[in-house]
Design a protein around this motif. Structure first.
Motif, PDB file in Angstrom:
ATOM      1  N   TYR A  17      50.082  40.378  46.207  1.00 51.05           N
ATOM      2  CA  TYR A  17      49.254  39.672  45.234  1.00 51.05           C
ATOM      3  C   TYR A  17      48.357  40.608  44.421  1.00 51.05           C
ATOM      4  N   GLU A  18      47.869  41.683  45.046  1.00 51.09           N
ATOM      5  CA  GLU A  18      47.053  42.640  44.275  1.00 51.09           C
ATOM      6  C   GLU A  18      47.885  43.298  43.182  1.00 51.09           C
ATOM      7  N   ALA A  19      49.142  43.620  43.493  1.00 46.50           N
ATOM      8  CA  ALA A  19      50.028  44.190  42.466  1.00 46.50           C
ATOM      9  C   ALA A  19      50.310  43.176  41.372  1.00 46.50           C
ATOM     10  N   LEU A  20      50.424  41.913  41.752  1.00 46.35           N
ATOM     11  CA  LEU A  20      50.668  40.856  40.760  1.00 46.35           C
ATOM     12  C   LEU A  20      49.492  40.718  39.791  1.00 46.35           C
ATOM     13  N   LEU A  21      48.304  41.014  40.278  1.00 50.99           N
ATOM     14  CA  LEU A  21      47.131  40.974  39.410  1.00 50.99           C
ATOM     15  C   LEU A  21      47.245  42.041  38.316  1.00 50.99           C
ATOM     16  N   LEU A  22      47.731  43.219  38.689  1.00 48.32           N
ATOM     17  CA  LEU A  22      47.979  44.269  37.704  1.00 48.32           C
ATOM     18  C   LEU A  22      49.052  43.833  36.715  1.00 48.32           C
ATOM     19  N   LEU A  23      50.093  43.193  37.203  1.00 45.97           N
ATOM     20  CA  LEU A  23      51.157  42.724  36.316  1.00 45.97           C
ATOM     21  C   LEU A  23      50.668  41.597  35.403  1.00 45.97           C
ATOM     22  N   LEU A  24      49.717  40.808  35.884  1.00 44.14           N
ATOM     23  CA  LEU A  24      49.115  39.790  35.021  1.00 44.14           C
ATOM     24  C   LEU A  24      48.378  40.457  33.859  1.00 44.14           C
ATOM     25  N   PHE A  25      47.724  41.587  34.150  1.00 39.37           N
ATOM     26  CA  PHE A  25      47.087  42.365  33.089  1.00 39.37           C
ATOM     27  C   PHE A  25      48.133  42.841  32.076  1.00 39.37           C
ATOM     28  N   LEU A  26      49.278  43.329  32.580  1.00 39.64           N
ATOM     29  CA  LEU A  26      50.330  43.802  31.686  1.00 39.64           C
ATOM     30  C   LEU A  26      50.921  42.656  30.863  1.00 39.64           C
ATOM     31  N   MET A  27      50.985  41.449  31.447  1.00 41.99           N
ATOM     32  CA  MET A  27      51.432  40.295  30.677  1.00 41.99           C
ATOM     33  C   MET A  27      50.441  39.977  29.566  1.00 41.99           C
TER      34      MET A  27
END
Length: 625
Positions: A110-120
C-alpha cells in the motif's frame, strides 16, 4: 447544423477516439484511487501506522499535489508539440504506471501504491492541458459547446462508473487481483483509442521548455491573468469545482448522520448528483443553439443556489433509518434527490459554456498553458474547499445541511461579483431570456459577417430590443450606435451602457455628442471591432423601412470598411415597437413571437452608399413587417 444532435460527434473519427481516451482515463483514475482508499480503510486499517482518516486525506493530497508542481511544464509541452503525440506519450506512461500498480495491488504494497497514486496525479496533470486545447483544433465553432458537453458528460459518468466499480470489486473475494487486472486493461484500452486521435500540428514549436516547476506554475498564473474575461471565467470554473468537491466530500457523512442512511444511500446520492451534471452538460448545446452562449451561465449559477436552498429547507425534521428505495419512494426524501439532481444539472449548464469560452478566447499558441493554469486553480480551489469544510463543520460546528446552505448563499455572492466584473454575462443572460420568452429568433446569412477584422453592420430599426436581438444572434461583440435619448430610460439605458453602446444625437442640437460618436465609431473600427448602426436614426412609426441618413457614408469616408446589410422581420406590433402607440405604452399582445434576422452579402466600402444600402435592407426585409 441546428438539426443535428451533438451526439453525432461520437460517430466522427476526429472526436470519438479522443472521447474514448478521456473516458477510459477518467474511469481508470477513479477506479484505482477509490480501490486504494477502500483498501486503506477496510483492509489495511490505515497506512504507515496513521489513523484511517489521516491516511485517506494524505492519499487525496498526494494525488492533487502534481497539479501545483507540474502544470506549467505540462502546458508548455502541449503548446510546443503535436497534441495527439503528447496524448499517446501520456497514455503510454499510464500503462507503465498501472502495470506497477497492478503488482502493488496484487501483493498489498500500500505504501508503494501511494507513490503510484502520485504518479497517476502527474499523468493526469499532463493530460489535462492537451485534452481541452485539442478540442478547438478538431471541432468547428458551432461544435465546440457540444464537444465540451460530451467531454464533461463522459468525465462525470466515468467518475461515477469508476467509483461504483471500485465498490463492487471490494465486495468480491479477491478485490486486489481483480482491480490489478482492471486498471491495466483500462490503460491499454485508453492507449489504443489514443492511437486513433487525429494529428493536429504544433501550435508553438519554437517555445523553450522551462523545467522549474514552481516558477513555471507562477508563469501560468501570469499568462492566464493577461485576459481579464478569461481569468474570471477560469475563476468561475474553479468555483464550480470548489462547490462540487464540497458536496461530494460530505455525501458519506450526510447520508449517515442527517439521513440515517446505509451505504446504498451514499451511492444513490453520488449517482443522482453525477447524472445531473451529465444531463446539464448535454442540455447546454440545445439551450445555447450550438454556440458559446454565456447567457445560460447565470441561469446555471441561479439554479445551483435555488436547489441548494431547497435542499436545506426540505431536510427531514425527524430522520428515520433510510435506504435507497426510501429515497425514491418517500416524497420528502425524493425531493432531496431531486434537489441534488437540480444542483448537478445547473452545474452542468454553468460549467460547459465557460470551458468553451476559455478555449475560444485564448490564442492558439498559448491555449494549452492557459488550460494548465485552469487546472492549477481547480486544484487550489478544491484544497480550499476541503479546508473550508473542516472549518465550518469541525471548528464552527455547523451541520452538513447548514454547510450546504452557506455554500448556496456564497454561490450567489460569487456569481454576482463575476457578473459585475464581466458585464457580458449579464447582457447575454438578458438576451437569452428575451429570445426564449418574448421572441423566437431565426437567423439567416449571418456567416456573411467576417470572423475577424473591422465591419460595419446596417439594419432597419423597429423596436428598442433590436440591438439586444442582434447582439444575441451575432457571434462577435458589437458596438451599437443609438440615439442618446435612449440612455435616459431607467432600465434600457442601463442595458445599453452595459453593452458599450455609442450614443449619438442631431448635430444641430447636441454637436458634442454627434462629433464624439463618430470619433468612437472610428476608434472601434480601427481596433478591428464590429459596429452596428440604424441609419434611419429612429424607430419606424409605420413598420416600413425609413430613409437612410448619410451618417453611414461619413463613417465609410473616415474608415473604409466592409458593410453588411441586415434586416429584422416580424418585430412590428411587439410591445417594444411604436405600433398602436408609443413603445412600452401598451400591454404585450404576444409572447414567443417568431422573428427573423437576415444578413445580406457584404458591400465593399467603394460601393457603399446610403441609398443603395437602404434598398438592400428593404430587399432583405421583404414584404413582411
Amino acid at each position: 447544423m441546428d438539426d443535428h444532435s451533438q451526439f453525432r460527434l461520437l460517430s466522427k473519427r476526429r472526436f470519438l477516439p479522443f472521447f474514448l481516451t478521456q473516458f477510459s482515463g477518467a474511469f481508470n483514475d477513479n477506479l484505482f484511487r477509490n480501490v486504494l482508499l477502500l483498501l486503506i480503510t477496510y483492509t489495511a486499517g490505515g497506512l504507515m501506522g496513521l489513523p484511517i482518516d489521516v491516511a485517506v486525506n494524505i492519499a487525496a493530497f498526494v494525488f492533487i499535489v502534481p497539479f501545483f508542481l507540474f502544470s506549467g511544464i505540462a502546458g508548455q509541452l502541449a503548446d510546443k508539440y503535436e497534441k495527439s503525440q503528447v496524448i499517446r506519450w501520456v497514455k503510454l506512461a499510464e500503462i507503465a504506471i498501472m502495470v506497477l500498480a497492478a503488482v502493488g495491488l496484487w501483493h498489498g504494497w500500500y505504501e508503494a501504491l501511494l507513490l503510484l497514486l502520485f504518479l497517476m496525479g502527474v499523468q493526469s496533470t499532463f493530460f489535462g492541458p492537451v485534452k481541452y486545447a485539442l478540442l478547438p483544433e478538431v471541432l468547428t465553432d458551432d461544435e465546440l459547446v457540444g464537444g465540451n458537453a460530451l467531454v464533461e458528460m463522459g468525465t462525470f459518468v466515468a467518475i461515477l462508473v469508476g467509483t461504483l466499480a471500485a465498490g463492487l470489486l471490494m465486495g468480491s473475494e479477491q478485490p486486489e487481483k481483480l482491480a490489478a487486472i482492471g486498471v491495466v486493461v483500462l490503460a491499454v484500452v485508453g492507449y489504443l483509442a489514443a492511437r486513433q486521435v487525429p494529428v493536429t500540428g504544433s501550435t508553438n514549436p519554437q517555445m523553450t521548455i522551462g523545467f522549474r516547476p514552481l516558477r513555471e506554475t507562477w508563469n501560468l498564473m501570469r499568462l492566464a491573468a493577461e485576459n481579464h474575461s478569461v481569468l474570471l471565467c477560469i475563476m468561475a470554473i474553479s468555483w464550480f469545482w470548489f462547490l462540487g468537491a464540497a458536496y461530494l466530500t460530505q455525501f458519506p457523512s450526510f447520508a449517515q448522520t442527517d439521513l440515517m442512511g446505509d451505504e446504498t444511500v451514499v451511492t444513490l446520492l453520488l449517482a443522482v448528483f453525477t447524472i445531473g451534471i451529465a444531463l446539464g452538460s448535454v442540455a447546454c448545446e440545445r439551450l445555447s443553439g450550438h454556440r458559446i452562449e454565456l447567457g445560460i451561465v447565470p441561469i446555471g449559477s441561479l439554479g445551483i443556489s435555488l436547489f441548494g436552498l431547497d435542499l436545506y429547507f426540505n431536510m427531514p425534521a425527524n430522520p428515520v433509518p433510510t435506504d435507497w428505495w426510501m429515497i425514491i419512494t418517500d416524497s420528502q426524501h425524493r425531493q432531496l434527490a431531486i434537489d441534488l439532481l437540480g444542483i448537478g444539472f445547473f452545474g452542468g449548464l454553468f460549467i460547459v459554456p465557460l470551458y468553451a469560452f476559455v478555449q475560444q478566447q485564448t490564442p492558439e499558441p498559448q491555449r494549452a498553458r492557459v488550460i494548465a493554469a485552469l487546472n492549477v486553480f481547480n486544484a487550489l480551489f478544491m484544497v480550499v474547499s476541503a479546508g473550508m469544510g473542516i472549518l465550518m463543520l469541525g471548528v464552527i460546528g455547523l451541520s452538513i445541511p447548514e454547510f450546504f446552505l452557506v455554500l448556496s448563499i456564497m454561490n450567489l455572492i460569487v456569481a454576482g461579483f463575476v457578473y459585475q466584473q464581466v458585464p457580458e454575462f449579464a447582457l447575454r443572460f438578458i438576451v437569452w431570456v428575451l429570445s426564449h420568452t418574448i421572441y423566437r429568433v431565426r437567423h439567416e446569412g449571418l456567416r456573411q459577417i467576417p470572423d475577424d477584422g473591422p465591419v460595419l453592420l446596417v439594419c432597419n430599426h423597429v423596436t428598442y430590443m433590436d440591438a439586444l436581438i442582434i447582439a444575441g444572434a451575432v457571434r462577435r461583440p458589437i458596438r451599437f450606435v443609438m440615439d442618446h435619448q435612449i440612455f435616459k430610460m431607467p432600465i434600457l439605458g442601463g442595458l445599453f451602457r452595459l453593452a458599450k453602446t455609442i450614443p449619438i444625437g442631431p448635430r444641430n442640437k447636441v454637436p458634442e455628442i454627434y462629433d464624439a460618436a463618430f470619433e468612437r465609431i472610428d476608434e472601434e473600427l480601427d481596433a478591428g471591432n464590429v459596429v452596428c448602426i440604424f441609419p434611419e436614426g429612429k424607430l419606424t412609426s409605420d413598420g416600413e423601412v425609413g430613409t437612410f441618413k448619410n451618417g453611414v457614408e461619413i463613417i465609410i469616408q473616415r474608415r473604409p470598411v466592409t458593410v453588411v446589410p441586415m434586416a429584422l422581420r416580424g418585430l412590428w406590433g411587439s410591445f417594444f415597437s411604436h405600433c398602436g402607440g408609443p413603445a412600452l405604452s401598451h400591454l404585450p399582445k404576444r409572447f414567443w413571437s417568431r422573428i427573423e434576422l437576415v444578413a445580406g452579402e457584404p458591400v465593399s466600402a467603394e460601393k457603399a452608399a446610403a441609398e443603395m444600402l437602404e434598398q438592400r435592407v428593404k430587399g432583405l426585409r421583404g414584404s413582411g413587417q
